[in-house]
Scaffold this motif. Structure first.
Motif, PDB file in Angstrom:
ATOM      1  N   ALA A  15       0.821  -1.218   0.000  1.00  0.00           N
ATOM      2  CA  ALA A  15       0.000   0.000   0.000  1.00  0.00           C
ATOM      3  C   ALA A  15       0.853   1.266   0.000  1.00  0.00           C
ATOM      4  CB  ALA A  15      -0.923  -0.003   1.211  1.00  0.00           C
ATOM      5  N   GLY A  16       2.158   1.119   0.232  1.00  0.00           N
ATOM      6  CA  GLY A  16       3.040   2.279   0.220  1.00  0.00           C
ATOM      7  C   GLY A  16       2.935   3.143   1.460  1.00  0.00           C
ATOM      8  N   VAL A  17       2.653   2.512   2.604  1.00  0.00           N
ATOM      9  CA  VAL A  17       2.550   3.253   3.870  1.00  0.00           C
ATOM     10  C   VAL A  17       3.323   2.504   4.955  1.00  0.00           C
ATOM     11  CG1 VAL A  17       0.308   4.283   3.317  1.00  0.00           C
ATOM     12  CG2 VAL A  17       0.399   2.107   4.524  1.00  0.00           C
ATOM     13  N   HIS A  18       3.463   3.138   6.081  1.00  0.00           N
ATOM     14  CA  HIS A  18       4.125   2.527   7.234  1.00  0.00           C
ATOM     15  C   HIS A  18       3.127   1.625   7.963  1.00  0.00           C
ATOM     16  CE1 HIS A  18       6.138   2.256  11.139  1.00  0.00           C
ATOM     17  NE2 HIS A  18       7.245   2.569  10.475  1.00  0.00           N
ATOM     18  N   PRO A  19       3.587   0.514   8.554  1.00  0.00           N
ATOM     19  CA  PRO A  19       2.663  -0.352   9.309  1.00  0.00           C
ATOM     20  C   PRO A  19       1.870   0.400  10.383  1.00  0.00           C
ATOM     21  CG  PRO A  19       4.738  -1.484   8.980  1.00  0.00           C
ATOM     22  CD  PRO A  19       4.920  -0.075   8.466  1.00  0.00           C
ATOM     23  N   GLN A  20       2.486   1.419  10.999  1.00  0.00           N
ATOM     24  CA  GLN A  20       1.764   2.181  12.022  1.00  0.00           C
ATOM     25  C   GLN A  20       0.577   2.925  11.397  1.00  0.00           C
ATOM     26  OE1 GLN A  20       2.154   1.955  15.328  1.00  0.00           O
ATOM     27  NE2 GLN A  20       0.305   3.198  15.448  1.00  0.00           N
ATOM     28  N   THR A  21       0.727   3.337  10.157  1.00  0.00           N
ATOM     29  CA  THR A  21      -0.376   3.994   9.463  1.00  0.00           C
ATOM     30  C   THR A  21      -1.551   3.030   9.324  1.00  0.00           C
ATOM     31  OG1 THR A  21       1.196   5.367   8.249  1.00  0.00           O
ATOM     32  CG2 THR A  21      -1.029   5.193   7.335  1.00  0.00           C
ATOM     33  N   LEU A  22      -1.248   1.768   9.028  1.00  0.00           N
ATOM     34  CA  LEU A  22      -2.313   0.769   8.920  1.00  0.00           C
ATOM     35  C   LEU A  22      -3.017   0.573  10.254  1.00  0.00           C
ATOM     36  CD1 LEU A  22      -0.813  -1.974   6.583  1.00  0.00           C
ATOM     37  CD2 LEU A  22      -2.121   0.067   6.009  1.00  0.00           C
ATOM     38  N   ARG A  23      -2.238   0.597  11.334  1.00  0.00           N
ATOM     39  CA  ARG A  23      -2.859   0.470  12.664  1.00  0.00           C
ATOM     40  C   ARG A  23      -3.780   1.658  12.936  1.00  0.00           C
ATOM     41  NH1 ARG A  23       2.589  -0.874  13.574  1.00  0.00           N
ATOM     42  NH2 ARG A  23       2.891  -3.125  13.844  1.00  0.00           N
TER      43      ARG A  23
END
Length: 127
Positions: free
Chosen positions: A18-26
């Protein structure tokens, strides 16, 4: 479960796709923007549909829309998809009813052409 909804990716892979940081997904999960499935060990697992949703979220935020606006857009998109599905169902019902009406009209036409006389059937000529 469709293939698009099958859980495939752990959070690190999903974040990379998705091109984002895992924390962004959280954060997105906390805000209800995405709801990954969980394994029995409580590991987040993202589907292809989740990845597509994350790409849309990135596109919208990249255009300057804040997360509250994204939430609203996704909600409206979901409602529109529900309405489209309801409309498709109604079209199918209308087609079934139209087929039934045609069947009944055809039967009525045949019945009007056939006269029953004692002991025999006689056909009338069409006008």
């Amino acid at each position: 479960m469709t293939d698009r909804n099958r859980p495939l990716y752990m959070i690190s892979v999903a974040a990379e796709l998705a091109g984002v940081h895992p924390q962004t997904l959280r954060t997105y999960e906390q805000k209800g923007l995405v709801t990954p499935q969980r394994t029995s060990g409580n590991t987040r697992m993202y589907s292809q549909a989740d990845i597509e949703r994350l790409e849309l979220i990135n596109e919208l935020t990249g255009e300057g829309i804040n997360l509250a606006g994204v939430i609203r857009i996704l909600d409206l998109q979901g409602r529109l998809e529900e309405r489209d599905s309801e409309l498709d169902d109604l079209h199918k019902k209308v087609r079934r009813l139209a087929d039934r009406v045609h069947e009944l009209e055809t039967r009525e036409s045949v019945n009007s052409l056939v006269r029953t006389e004692p002991g025999s059937l006689a056909l009338r000529r069409l006008p």
